[in-house]
Write a protein that holds these residues in place. Structure first.
Motif: not given
Length: 417
Positions: A362-385
């Motif tokens: 389902n619109d792989v490019g859009l899914t890839r964008l959301f996935l990248r944002i999500w992965i970065f966010s959950i990793l960043l959550a370990g060092l920032e509020n």
């Protein structure tokens, strides 16, 4: 180009306003002291603006069949907010907590509505491109034309940051994280009708990221791109690459920082074992969590409160603006029940939704964008509020990814031919 495609719909205009509000704000060149405190939900103008934007978005979606997707998953979000209301009711400042909970609800609604406002994927890409260009121009303008605002100075509380770029952000760490998101936007736009503009956006964001001096965000960017590629192509490793990595990262970081022996080893090879002072804050937060593991202290109430000053002065860490770890912060806000619910909402469900979205193609490019944002966010959550920090773009952008993956798992922005 078809004239209908070139016309901005009301939904597109509202989406652009939402992006500008959360990414730029009402006073983009008026920084705080750079400590990154709690959202200024007490500011009447901010309250009025978020209410107006939320109302506009909901009104625009009133006849949209996709409105049923708002606040999905409904039951889980209701449980999270009800638990925060319950623990806050028993806290030392219920009124402040309830105001912040209402504000948080409005922000969640705006982020979810943002994905339902555009008419199709071309509309979404055009709004994202426009908003991203404006954000980048303002950040470079702040650095070039207003360096006292756009660049950290030696006369600030954190004098060691002198020379680091922050643009319209209050702190270079927020600027660095924001630039990672903009790089990801640019990479998406390269594949979504804006190849040249997307490349320029990505390059300018990388340059700003390097001058911001955010080592964590800079190191995470290539890691996120690699992890998202592995997620997409190695299905059996998905949980390990995301949830497993987040758990390991938090355990290792907090464990290393609390071990004198390990700290000495890290210091001997030139690694800051305190993680820029975070170790003291984490230790202080863990001590507070042990005092209230089930209920916490109420939604966004502990840091900076008179209650905290009254119960302890054992460490300078009580002066911190937050715990610099989203999972510890959730425990402080609502105890272990809140943490379990948040993990379900922000980690487990997006993991499942991303897998289903790629399976549907389902619109792989859009899914890839959301996935990248999500992965970065959950990793960043370990060092920032990050969780429920309703001012600024970081939480809003993470929410867009979380809600976006859920939508992509069962539906998609239309692609007009």
């Amino acid at each position: 180009m078809n004239a209908g495609r070139a016309t901005w719909s009301a939904g597109s205009v509202i989406l652009l306003l939402l992006l500008c509000y959360f990414w730029i704000g009402l006073t983009p060149f008026a920084h705080s002291d750079g400590k990154g405190g709690l959202p200024s939900t007490g500011n009447l103008l901010n309250q009025m603006v978020i209410i107006v934007l939320f109302t506009m978005a909901i009104a625009n979606l009133w006849r949209n069949p996709g409105r049923s997707a708002l606040f999905s998953p409904h039951a889980l979000l209701v449980l999270i907010l009800l638990w925060f209301c319950f623990v806050s009711l028993l806290s030392f400042d219920p009124a402040t907590a309830f105001r912040r909970i209402v504000y948080a609800l409005l922000v969640c609604g705006c982020a979810n509505a943002a994905l339902l406002l555009p008419r199709d994927s071309r509309d979404f890409a055009r709004v994202l491109a426009t908003g991203t260009v404006v954000i980048l121009l303002l950040n470079y303008f702040a650095v070039i034309a207003m360096p006292t605002v756009g660049i950290h100075g030696s006369n600030e509380v954190e004098a060691a940051l002198a020379g680091d770029w922050r643009g319209i952000f209050g702190h270079k760490n927020a600027a660095a994280a924001g630039m990672v998101y903009l790089v990801l936007f640019g990479l998406y736009l390269r594949k979504a009708s804006y190849p040249r503009l997307g490349s320029i956006i990505a390059i300018l964001a990388v340059i700003f990221l390097l001058f911001a001096g955010g080592k964590t965000s800079t190191a995470m960017l290539p890691a996120v791109l690699l992890l998202s590629w592995l997620f997409e192509h190695c299905r059996p490793l998905r949980a390990l690459l995301t949830i497993g990595l987040v758990i390991a990262m938090n355990v290792i970081l907090i464990g290393l920082s609390s071990s004198p022996a390990t700290s000495s080893i890290l210091a001997s090879v030139g690694i800051d074992a305190t993680f820029t002072g975070r170790s003291s804050i984490w230790a202080f937060a863990l001590a507070r969590i042990s005092d209230a593991p089930i209920m916490g202290y109420g939604f966004q109430l502990l840091w900076g409160s008179e209650f905290l000053r009254d119960i302890t002065t054992e460490s300078w860490a009580f002066l911190a603006a937050h715990s610099h770890n989203s999972f510890l912060e959730t425990l402080l806000n609502g105890g272990f029940p809140a943490l379990i619910l948040m993990i379900l909402w922000l980690l487990i469900l997006p993991l499942r939704d991303a897998g289903e979205a790629f399976a549907t193609q389902n619109d792989v490019g859009l899914t890839r964008l959301f996935l990248r944002i999500w992965i970065f966010s959950i990793l960043l959550a370990g060092l920032e509020n990050l969780f429920f920090v309703n001012n600024g773009p970081l939480w809003f952008t993470m929410l867009i990814a979380v809600f976006g993956l859920r939508l992509q798992a069962g539906a998609s922005l239309q692609s007009r031919q």
